[in-house]
Motif scaffolding. Sequence first.
Motif, PDB file in Angstrom:
ATOM      1  N   ALA A   1       0.508 -33.537 -26.680  1.00 23.91           N
ATOM      2  CA  ALA A   1       0.112 -33.721 -28.078  1.00 23.91           C
ATOM      3  C   ALA A   1       0.988 -34.808 -28.685  1.00 23.91           C
ATOM      4  O   ALA A   1       2.158 -34.968 -28.311  1.00 23.91           O
ATOM      5  CB  ALA A   1       0.246 -32.415 -28.873  1.00 23.91           C
ATOM      6  N   THR A   2       0.425 -35.537 -29.638  1.00 28.94           N
ATOM      7  CA  THR A   2       1.154 -36.644 -30.266  1.00 28.94           C
ATOM      8  C   THR A   2       2.157 -36.163 -31.300  1.00 28.94           C
ATOM      9  O   THR A   2       3.094 -36.892 -31.628  1.00 28.94           O
ATOM     10  CB  THR A   2       0.162 -37.604 -30.923  1.00 28.94           C
TER      11      THR A   2
ATOM     12  N   ASP B   1      -3.090 -27.710 -33.910  1.00 28.15           N
ATOM     13  CA  ASP B   1      -4.557 -27.753 -33.851  1.00 28.15           C
ATOM     14  C   ASP B   1      -5.052 -27.476 -32.440  1.00 28.15           C
ATOM     15  O   ASP B   1      -6.062 -26.781 -32.248  1.00 28.15           O
ATOM     16  CB  ASP B   1      -5.059 -29.106 -34.340  1.00 28.15           C
ATOM     17  N   THR B   2      -4.359 -28.015 -31.439  1.00 27.75           N
ATOM     18  CA  THR B   2      -4.765 -27.787 -30.049  1.00 27.75           C
ATOM     19  C   THR B   2      -4.672 -26.308 -29.687  1.00 27.75           C
ATOM     20  O   THR B   2      -5.570 -25.745 -29.035  1.00 27.75           O
ATOM     21  CB  THR B   2      -3.881 -28.620 -29.100  1.00 27.75           C
ATOM     22  N   VAL B   3      -3.589 -25.651 -30.097  1.00 26.45           N
ATOM     23  CA  VAL B   3      -3.415 -24.231 -29.786  1.00 26.45           C
ATOM     24  C   VAL B   3      -4.508 -23.393 -30.448  1.00 26.45           C
ATOM     25  O   VAL B   3      -5.103 -22.498 -29.819  1.00 26.45           O
ATOM     26  CB  VAL B   3      -2.019 -23.759 -30.226  1.00 26.45           C
TER      27      VAL B   3
ATOM     28  N   ALA C   1      -1.385 -23.368 -23.506  1.00 22.44           N
ATOM     29  CA  ALA C   1      -1.811 -24.274 -24.577  1.00 22.44           C
ATOM     30  C   ALA C   1      -0.636 -25.054 -25.141  1.00 22.44           C
ATOM     31  O   ALA C   1      -0.765 -26.231 -25.492  1.00 22.44           O
ATOM     32  CB  ALA C   1      -2.506 -23.483 -25.683  1.00 22.44           C
ATOM     33  N   LEU C   2       0.534 -24.422 -25.216  1.00 21.54           N
ATOM     34  CA  LEU C   2       1.703 -25.116 -25.742  1.00 21.54           C
ATOM     35  C   LEU C   2       2.206 -26.201 -24.797  1.00 21.54           C
ATOM     36  O   LEU C   2       2.938 -27.106 -25.215  1.00 21.54           O
ATOM     37  CB  LEU C   2       2.825 -24.111 -26.012  1.00 21.54           C
TER      38      LEU C   2
END
Length: 410
Positions: A251-252, A259-261, A246-247
């Motif tokens: 991501a921007t 939030d994505t993680v 996930a990392l």
Amino acid sequence: ERSTESSSPKPPWQTARNQPETPLDIHRGINARRFTRERGIALALQRALLPRESTVHPAVETAARYLPAGGGAQAGGDWFDVVPLPGARVGLVVGDVVGHGINASATMGRLRTAVRTLADIDLPPEELLTHLDDIITHTAGEHGGEPTGEIPGDIGATCLYAVYDPVSGTCSLARAGHPAPVLIHPDGTSGVIDMPCGPPLGLGSLPFEAADVIVPEGGLLALFTDGLLTTRDRDVDEGCSDLCSALALPATSLDALCDTVLDTLCPEPHADDVTLLLARPCVFGEDRLASWDLPSNPAVVADARRLAAEQLALWGLAEAAFVTQLVVSELVTNAMRHAGGPIRLRLIKGETLICEVSDGSSVSPYLRRARVFDEGGRGLFMVAQFTKRWGTRYTRTGKTIWGEQVLHMP
């Protein structure tokens, strides 16, 4: 038709409306309202004690998230902090308190305050955890004669403390029963940092060890609690693998990556709290750093003042030269008179100007008020008056006295 209507079951809302509440229903309703109220208080206390905004620091970019437990569980004692330290360094902290509810939130607040206090003394990570363990052990001993039927939340609590130095690009870490952080390299490869694991806090008289890790330019550190990794269907190893994947997602910003993680690893409510702290350190180059080794000779004090003034002129900070030369003169003179070994002068330019003088002595000077007829004793007093703050930190080879000066840049 009547027999059909009478035999068909009634909707629950009609049954509840037509039948009076029993004492058991009333008791359950009171417990539900009490639980909701206590959960709200614990959450409010937890959020009030955690940092409200992302800490802005010249050495590191950070983003953090705290996700309370769901599914009817009360808030726990997860916490994080970002602590500015002298020498443009920064401390990163993540901890987890045993238990849930208001007591866990209050215990978390005590531990966070204790870590902040110990960090102000500028202790190395392993020594900070040792003192934190002593505080918890002594506090537990004070209440040893008053059994409450439950184990205090700080007994068995876990903590990870890391200190990042932007000058050397080194991160020194120590942990007390806490999961090791993940390091993501600029090329996208990642892995769990190999470091010693000390015992949880509150057990007493057990050692903690630190590990030094080089964080490459553009790398990323992920500190977290175990609630992020483990679920009913996922063990720690699977959680670490999913976290690394996930990392690595694009991501921007660090906030978006947080939030994505959480969306990837925690799509559903968890039985435990989740805390995630992401930190992207930077390394200070020659444009922000200058240092000189000085011989132990009183005549070198004038050379130190000259070197500092020339460096400030190169940085476009000539207006700060007067105060900086005064601080350099006093600190170098004290090192010449009262210390031994090699003397090193260092200037660090950030949002403030930091002047450091290191020597080989472990004896720390202290601020005192000189009498009218005293010939000395006014040096540190002037340093304290002309700088924003000053202090001493100990190193493996001696000590460093530093002064932080406010810059008025256009």
